[in-house]
Design a protein around this motif. Structure first.
Motif, PDB file in Angstrom:
ATOM      1  N   GLU A 119     -32.573 -12.425  38.857  1.00 26.37           N
ATOM      2  CA  GLU A 119     -31.547 -13.049  39.681  1.00 26.37           C
ATOM      3  C   GLU A 119     -30.542 -13.742  38.765  1.00 26.37           C
ATOM      4  OE1 GLU A 119     -33.299 -15.690  42.429  1.00 26.37           O
ATOM      5  OE2 GLU A 119     -34.383 -14.152  43.550  1.00 26.37           O
ATOM      6  N   ASP A 120     -29.260 -13.475  39.025  1.00 21.98           N
ATOM      7  CA  ASP A 120     -28.154 -14.141  38.334  1.00 21.98           C
ATOM      8  C   ASP A 120     -28.131 -13.864  36.833  1.00 21.98           C
ATOM      9  OD1 ASP A 120     -27.517 -15.223  40.795  1.00 21.98           O
ATOM     10  OD2 ASP A 120     -28.672 -17.054  40.434  1.00 21.98           O
ATOM     11  N   ILE A 121     -28.824 -12.845  36.367  1.00 22.06           N
ATOM     12  CA  ILE A 121     -28.795 -12.479  34.946  1.00 22.06           C
ATOM     13  C   ILE A 121     -28.501 -10.988  34.844  1.00 22.06           C
ATOM     14  CG2 ILE A 121     -30.115 -12.323  32.806  1.00 22.06           C
ATOM     15  CD1 ILE A 121     -31.691 -14.741  33.661  1.00 22.06           C
ATOM     16  N   GLU A 122     -27.459 -10.647  34.116  1.00 25.46           N
ATOM     17  CA  GLU A 122     -27.052  -9.247  33.967  1.00 25.46           C
ATOM     18  C   GLU A 122     -27.428  -8.755  32.575  1.00 25.46           C
ATOM     19  OE1 GLU A 122     -23.042  -6.434  34.226  1.00 25.46           O
ATOM     20  OE2 GLU A 122     -22.916  -8.605  34.494  1.00 25.46           O
ATOM     21  N   ILE A 123     -28.140  -7.642  32.539  1.00 24.23           N
ATOM     22  CA  ILE A 123     -28.538  -7.028  31.273  1.00 24.23           C
ATOM     23  C   ILE A 123     -27.570  -5.889  30.967  1.00 24.23           C
ATOM     24  CG2 ILE A 123     -30.348  -5.742  30.079  1.00 24.23           C
ATOM     25  CD1 ILE A 123     -32.391  -7.305  31.631  1.00 24.23           C
ATOM     26  N   HIS A 124     -26.978  -5.927  29.793  1.00 25.97           N
ATOM     27  CA  HIS A 124     -25.980  -4.936  29.389  1.00 25.97           C
ATOM     28  C   HIS A 124     -26.697  -3.781  28.682  1.00 25.97           C
ATOM     29  CE1 HIS A 124     -23.028  -8.055  30.300  1.00 25.97           C
ATOM     30  NE2 HIS A 124     -23.760  -8.876  29.560  1.00 25.97           N
ATOM     31  N   ILE A 125     -26.669  -2.607  29.293  1.00 19.87           N
ATOM     32  CA  ILE A 125     -27.368  -1.432  28.773  1.00 19.87           C
ATOM     33  C   ILE A 125     -26.392  -0.550  28.000  1.00 19.87           C
ATOM     34  CG2 ILE A 125     -28.700   0.621  29.368  1.00 19.87           C
ATOM     35  CD1 ILE A 125     -29.690  -0.792  31.825  1.00 19.87           C
ATOM     36  N   ASN A 126     -26.727  -0.260  26.748  1.00 20.89           N
ATOM     37  CA  ASN A 126     -25.980   0.678  25.920  1.00 20.89           C
ATOM     38  C   ASN A 126     -26.872   1.895  25.670  1.00 20.89           C
ATOM     39  OD1 ASN A 126     -23.838  -1.230  25.606  1.00 20.89           O
ATOM     40  ND2 ASN A 126     -25.019  -2.252  24.017  1.00 20.89           N
ATOM     41  N   ALA A 127     -26.426   3.059  26.125  1.00 24.10           N
ATOM     42  CA  ALA A 127     -27.227   4.280  26.016  1.00 24.10           C
ATOM     43  C   ALA A 127     -26.551   5.255  25.063  1.00 24.10           C
ATOM     44  CB  ALA A 127     -27.418   4.926  27.387  1.00 24.10           C
ATOM     45  N   PHE A 128     -27.397   6.056  24.378  1.00 24.29           N
ATOM     46  CA  PHE A 128     -26.868   7.080  23.473  1.00 24.29           C
ATOM     47  C   PHE A 128     -27.812   8.280  23.472  1.00 24.29           C
ATOM     48  CE2 PHE A 128     -29.747   4.654  20.810  1.00 24.29           C
ATOM     49  CZ  PHE A 128     -30.402   5.624  20.069  1.00 24.29           C
ATOM     50  N   ILE A 129     -27.254   9.422  23.093  1.00 24.48           N
ATOM     51  CA  ILE A 129     -28.010  10.672  22.978  1.00 24.48           C
ATOM     52  C   ILE A 129     -27.671  11.302  21.630  1.00 24.48           C
ATOM     53  CG2 ILE A 129     -28.482  12.938  23.986  1.00 24.48           C
ATOM     54  CD1 ILE A 129     -27.457  11.900  26.633  1.00 24.48           C
ATOM     55  N   ILE A 130     -28.692  11.791  20.962  1.00 24.45           N
ATOM     56  CA  ILE A 130     -28.504  12.529  19.719  1.00 24.45           C
ATOM     57  C   ILE A 130     -28.677  14.018  20.017  1.00 24.45           C
ATOM     58  CG2 ILE A 130     -29.385  12.924  17.392  1.00 24.45           C
ATOM     59  CD1 ILE A 130     -30.290  10.059  17.311  1.00 24.45           C
ATOM     60  N   ASN A 131     -27.642  14.788  19.674  1.00 28.28           N
ATOM     61  CA  ASN A 131     -27.654  16.250  19.868  1.00 28.28           C
ATOM     62  C   ASN A 131     -27.830  16.589  21.354  1.00 28.28           C
ATOM     63  OD1 ASN A 131     -27.532  18.962  19.154  1.00 28.28           O
ATOM     64  ND2 ASN A 131     -29.736  19.091  18.765  1.00 28.28           N
ATOM     65  N   ALA A 132     -26.924  16.093  22.186  1.00 24.70           N
ATOM     66  CA  ALA A 132     -26.984  16.365  23.620  1.00 24.70           C
ATOM     67  C   ALA A 132     -26.569  17.806  23.899  1.00 24.70           C
ATOM     68  CB  ALA A 132     -26.073  15.406  24.385  1.00 24.70           C
ATOM     69  N   PRO A 133     -27.295  18.527  24.777  1.00 25.70           N
ATOM     70  CA  PRO A 133     -26.897  19.904  25.107  1.00 25.70           C
ATOM     71  C   PRO A 133     -25.553  19.971  25.805  1.00 25.70           C
ATOM     72  CG  PRO A 133     -29.184  19.476  25.734  1.00 25.70           C
ATOM     73  CD  PRO A 133     -28.581  18.159  25.390  1.00 25.70           C
ATOM     74  N   ASP A 134     -25.222  18.948  26.593  1.00 29.41           N
ATOM     75  CA  ASP A 134     -23.935  18.913  27.285  1.00 29.41           C
ATOM     76  C   ASP A 134     -23.109  17.759  26.743  1.00 29.41           C
ATOM     77  OD1 ASP A 134     -25.598  16.986  28.205  1.00 29.41           O
ATOM     78  OD2 ASP A 134     -24.978  17.124  30.283  1.00 29.41           O
ATOM     79  N   LYS A 135     -21.818  17.853  26.926  1.00 26.49           N
ATOM     80  CA  LYS A 135     -20.892  16.833  26.434  1.00 26.49           C
ATOM     81  C   LYS A 135     -20.054  16.312  27.603  1.00 26.49           C
ATOM     82  CE  LYS A 135     -22.097  17.546  22.119  1.00 26.49           C
ATOM     83  NZ  LYS A 135     -22.833  16.538  21.323  1.00 26.49           N
ATOM     84  N   GLU A 136     -20.722  15.736  28.584  1.00 31.95           N
ATOM     85  CA  GLU A 136     -19.999  15.215  29.732  1.00 31.95           C
ATOM     86  C   GLU A 136     -19.317  13.892  29.378  1.00 31.95           C
ATOM     87  OE1 GLU A 136     -22.428  14.905  33.150  1.00 31.95           O
ATOM     88  OE2 GLU A 136     -22.976  17.023  33.206  1.00 31.95           O
ATOM     89  N   ASP A 137     -18.214  13.645  30.069  1.00 26.02           N
ATOM     90  CA  ASP A 137     -17.445  12.416  29.849  1.00 26.02           C
ATOM     91  C   ASP A 137     -18.105  11.284  30.624  1.00 26.02           C
ATOM     92  OD1 ASP A 137     -15.604  10.550  29.183  1.00 26.02           O
ATOM     93  OD2 ASP A 137     -13.992  11.330  30.449  1.00 26.02           O
ATOM     94  N   SER A 138     -18.786  10.408  29.929  1.00 31.03           N
ATOM     95  CA  SER A 138     -19.483   9.291  30.570  1.00 31.03           C
ATOM     96  C   SER A 138     -19.523   8.123  29.600  1.00 31.03           C
ATOM     97  CB  SER A 138     -20.902   9.705  30.988  1.00 31.03           C
ATOM     98  OG  SER A 138     -21.666  10.027  29.847  1.00 31.03           O
TER      99      SER A 138
END
Length: 298
Positions: A231-250
């Motif tokens: 409650e009232d605390i926001e966790i900032h998520i940073n995600a990454f992929i190494i050698n992704a099969p697709d290259k979607e814009d996200s």
């Protein structure tokens, strides 16, 4: 350092507000201007000549001083945010146990006839438990005549990388950058390569050779757990992929190899928490550890 600057600015703002309020009160009530030196000289002359001064004047002055000190204490003292560790429902894992028990009773029933036949022909010292034979795999045979032959493949076999070695290298990258590594759990059948946390409720999650959609499902799973337990605390998520099969814009970062990841993380190192935030960071670290243990069980 940032918290100290904020405390100084908040303290100055409070002193200004109290001073303006006191000036307005003394002007209206006693005709005394706090910002005029002649008024203070006249007050000193009245005190020296023993002229009568209203007691409420001194009470008002003391009251504003007390309000100023108490306000500074409340505003500047450290505020510790409480992160309550969630208590997860384990009924989902317990529901699987009755099914296992029924399977055990069925196997015991099927083993009883076999044991009785063995007792009639084999001595009791040589009895062995009946083991269920695994199902036979039906693999269609491929004709060797139609299989393509490539001299390049035979001369230069593919070199397979060791996932555990890659995971160890990725964990070392985040550890050297000042982050705290929390493990590599499997989330929604997606094997992560690292989960690490940093200051100010920052979280890094990465995977190798997975699609952007699979990584997004993993992020959504974590966010749902955070929304249900925080409650009232926001966790900032940073995600990454190494050698992704697709290259979607996200918003998910894409790296071609571990070297690119190392370069990026070295440019975005973690800033250690201040002394006032060490307790909050320890509570945040314990909370993420509890969440990871829960996700491994579902």
């Amino acid at each position: 350092m940032r918290h100290k600057i904020n405390n100084i600015l908040i303290g100055l703002l409070w002193l200004l507000a109290v001073t303006l309020g006191a000036s307005f009160w003394f002007n209206i009530k006693y005709g005394f201007n706090l910002f005029v030196g002649q008024h203070w000289q006249y007050l000193a002359y009245m005190q020296a000549s023993n002229q009568p001064i209203k007691t409420s004047f001194y009470l008002s002055l003391v009251l504003f001083i007390v309000i100023m000190i108490l306000g500074l204490y409340v505003l500047i003292q450290p505020h510790h945010r409480k992160i309550v560790l969630p208590v997860f429902d384990k009924t989902q894992t317990q529901e699987k146990q009755p099914a296992q028990k029924t399977l055990g009773t069925d196997t015991q029933k099927s083993e009883q006839p076999t044991k009785q036949t063995q007792n009639s022909s084999v001595s009791s010292t040589n009895i062995q438990p009946a083991l269920a034979r695994p199902p036979r795999l039906n693999i269609s045979q491929v004709s060797r005549a139609t299989a393509p032959h490539s001299s390049a493949i035979s001369d230069n076999p593919m070199v397979k990388t060791d996932p555990e070695q890659d995971f160890t290298e990725i964990r070392d990258i985040f550890t050297n950058a000042g982050y705290v590594v929390k493990g590599t759990p499997r989330i929604k059948n997606i094997q992560t390569s690292v989960i690490a946390i940093g200051t100010d409720e920052e979280l890094w999650i990465g995977a190798t050779d997975v699609t952007t959609q699979d990584m997004q499902k993993t992020i959504d799973t974590l966010q749902n757990v955070f929304l249900d337990t925080l409650e009232d605390i926001e966790i900032h998520i940073n995600a990454f992929i190494i050698n992704a099969p697709d290259k979607e814009d996200s918003n998910i970062l894409n790296f071609a190899n571990i070297d690119e990841l190392r370069t990026y993380i070295n440019e975005h190192k973690n800033i250690p928490p201040a002394e006032d935030d060490i307790e909050n960071f320890d509570a945040y670290s314990a909370y993420i550890g509890t969440v990871i243990d829960y996700i491994r069980k579902i």
